[in-house]
Write an enzyme that holds these catalytic residues in place. Structure first.
Site: not given
Ligand SMILES: Cc1cc2nc3c(=O)[nH]c(=O)nc-3n(C[C@H](O)[C@H](O)[C@H](O)COP(=O)(O)OP(=O)(O)OC[C@H]3O[C@@H](n4cnc5c(N)ncnc54)[C@H](O)[C@@H]3O)c2cc1C
Length: 382
Positions: A245, A271, A282
Site C-alpha cells: 500500500e 496567459r 522567472q
C-alpha cells in the site's frame, strides 16, 4: 537497471490513458461536491483488468508484473482526474486483495478474489480505531474472542475507506491481549454479517468521491474460517499489505503530476500579463521547473521500487521513501498549480484546486509523512 518499456507495456499505458480520459471523468465537479462514488467507472476499470492487475490468472486476474502494474496506475492518474476513484481502487487492491492473495487459503481465494477482480465485490482494510491511528498495534481495542462456533468480533474502526459501498473487510483485532502485537489476528468480514454496522459516509476536505465511514462490530459472529492466516499473525499480514500500500497507493499521483505539469506549461505560455506570457517571468518558470524536477525524482524512485519488488528485494525502506516523496511532491505541485493559474486556479470550475484537496490526504493515509520518515530514520540507525 533497464528503464525502457517494451512496446507491449507502452501500448497498454496508452490504452489505459485513453480509457481513463474517455470513461472516468464524467460529471466530476458535481460528484465531488456531492461526495458521490462512481460505481459505473469502478466496473469499467474492472472490465479493463485494472482491479486484478497483480492477481494470478487462475483467480481471474491479469498476472501482470510489478513494473507494468505501476505503469498502469501512472496512466490512470494521467488520464483520470477523479483522484477519489483512484484512491478507492488502490485501497481495494493493496489493503484487501493483496493480503487475501498472499495469506488466504485456497477456499478464501476462490470465494473472494474473482469477485474482487471483476468489480462485483469491493474490499478494504479496517485497522484504524478512534483511539489508535499511527500506533495502530499499540493501542488497538477491537477484540475477537474464540467460541465453539467461530469468533465474536467487538469494537469500532474509523476512517474506513470504501466502507459505505464495500462488501469485504480485512479487519485486525486482538485475539490474545497478553501477547501484545503477537496477539493480533486478521479476519475477512462480510458486509452482511449480523452485528456489523456501517456508518454514514463522512464529509471530507478531499477525495470526496471515495466513500468513508465508521465500522462497528457489535458482537459480530464470524465463522471459524474467517481468520486470515493463523492466530497471532496479524502483524505479518499488516506488514505485507502496508508494504504494497505504501509503495503503490500514490502511483497514480505520478501521472497526475505529469498532467499538472503539462497544464501549467500550457497556461504559462498562453496567459499574458504586462505584455508577455507569464512563463517568461522567472518566478513562474522556476516554479514549473521545480514541478518537473519533483515529478522526475518521484518517478525514478517509484520505478526503482517497482524493479526491486519484481526482483524480490526487501522494499520496506524504499516503500516508505516512495510514499513520503510522492505525497509531499504532489502537495507542493498542487499548490504551485494554483499559484500559476492565479484566481482561476482557486475556482472550482477550473478543476485545479481539487487536486490540492485530494493531495493533502496523501500525507495522512497509509501512515503519515512523519511516520514514513520515522521508518526511514530507523533504517538509518537513528
Ligand atoms: C483519506 C484517508 C483514508 C483512510 N483510509 C483508511 C482505511 O481504509 N483503513 C484504515 O484502517 N484507516 C484509514 N485511514 C486512517 C489513517 O491510516 C490514519 O488517519 C493515519 O494512520 C493516522 O492516524 P490518526 O489519524 O489517528 O493520527 P495520529 O496517529 O493521532 O497522528 C496525529 C499527528 O501526530 C503525528 N504523530 C503520531 N505519532 C507520531 C510519531 N511517533 N512521530 C512523529 N509524529 C507522530 C502524526 O504524523 C500526525 O501528524 C485513512 C485516513 C485518511 C485521511
Amino acid at each position: 537497471m533497464d528503464f525502457s518499456w517494451s512496446q507491449e507495456q507502452q501500448d497498454f499505458y496508452d490504452t489505459v490513458v485513453e480509457f481513463s480520459k474517455q470513461e472516468l471523468n464524467n460529471d466530476l465537479i458535481r460528484r465531488d461536491l456531492e461526495s458521490e462514488f462512481d460505481r459505473a467507472a469502478w466496473n469499467k476499470c474492472a472490465e479493463l483488468g485494472i482491479l486484478g492487475l497483480q492477481v494470478p490468472e487462475e483467480y481471474g486476474g491479469q498476472g501482470a508484473d510489478v513494473p507494468t502494474t505501476y505503469l498502469a496506475m501512472e496512466g490512470l492518474g494521467y488520464g483520470c482526474r477523479d483522484n477519489g476513484l483512484l484512491f478507492s481502487i488502490g485501497a481495494h487492491m493493496w489493503s484487501a486483495i493483496s493480503p487475501i492473495e498472499r495469506f488466504g487459503t485456497e477456499a478464501q481465494k476462490q470465494k473472494y478474489l474473482p469477485g474482487m477482480v471483476d468489480g462485483s465485490l469491493i474490499g478494504v482494510q479496517g485497522m484504524t480505531e478512534p483511539g489508535s491511528g499511527s500506533d495502530a498495534f499499540g493501542q488497538m481495542a477491537t477484540t475477537a474472542t474464540k467460541t465453539d462456533d467461530g469468533w465474536v468480533l467487538r469494537g469500532n474502526k474509523t476512517f474506513i475507506s470504501n466502507a459505505p459501498v464495500a462488501d469485504v473487510f480485512v479487519v485486525f483485532a486482538l485475539t490474545d491481549k497478553a501477547k501484545g502485537w503477537a496477539g493480533i489476528s486478521t479476519f475477512i468480514v462480510d458486509r452482511d454479517t449480523p452485528g456489523v454496522e456501517i456508518g454514514a459516509n463522512f464529509k471530507k476536505m478531499g477525495l470526496r468521491t471515495s466513500t468513508m465511514s465508521e465500522l462497528t462490530f457489535d458482537d459480530a459472529l464470524l465463522p471459524e474460517d474467517a481468520i486470515l492466516a493463523k492466530p497471532g499473525m496479524g502483524m505479518m499480514v499488516f506488514t505485507h499489505s502496508m508494504d504494497w500500500e505504501r509503495g503503490c497507493i500514490l502511483a497514480h499521483a505520478v501521472g497526475t503530476m505529469q498532467r499538472q505539469l503539462e497544464t501549467a506549461v500550457d497556461y504559462a505560455k498562453t496567459r499574458e500579463q504586462y505584455g508577455q506570457p507569464i512563463g517568461k517571468y522567472q518566478s513562474i518558470s522556476h516554479m514549473i521547473v521545480d514541478m518537473k524536477i519533483r515529478l522526475e525524482s518521484a518517478r525514478l524512485l517509484m520505478y526503482q521500487l517497482a524493479w526491486m519488488k519484481e526482483h524480490g528485494k526487501d522494499t520496506k525502506l524504499q516503500s516508505a521513501m516512495v510514499n513520503v516523496t510522492i505525497a509531499e511532491a504532489w502537495v507542493q505541485t498542487s499548490l504551485d498549480s494554483i499559484q500559476i493559474h492565479g484566481g482561476y486556479g482557486y475556482m472550482t470550475e477550473s478543476e485545479v484546486e481539487r487536486d490540492l484537496r485530494d493531495a493533502l490526504a496523501g500525507r495522512i493515509y497509509s501512515g503519515t509523512s512523519q511516520i514514513q520518515k520515522n521508518m526511514v530514520a530507523r533504517f538509518l540507525g537513528l
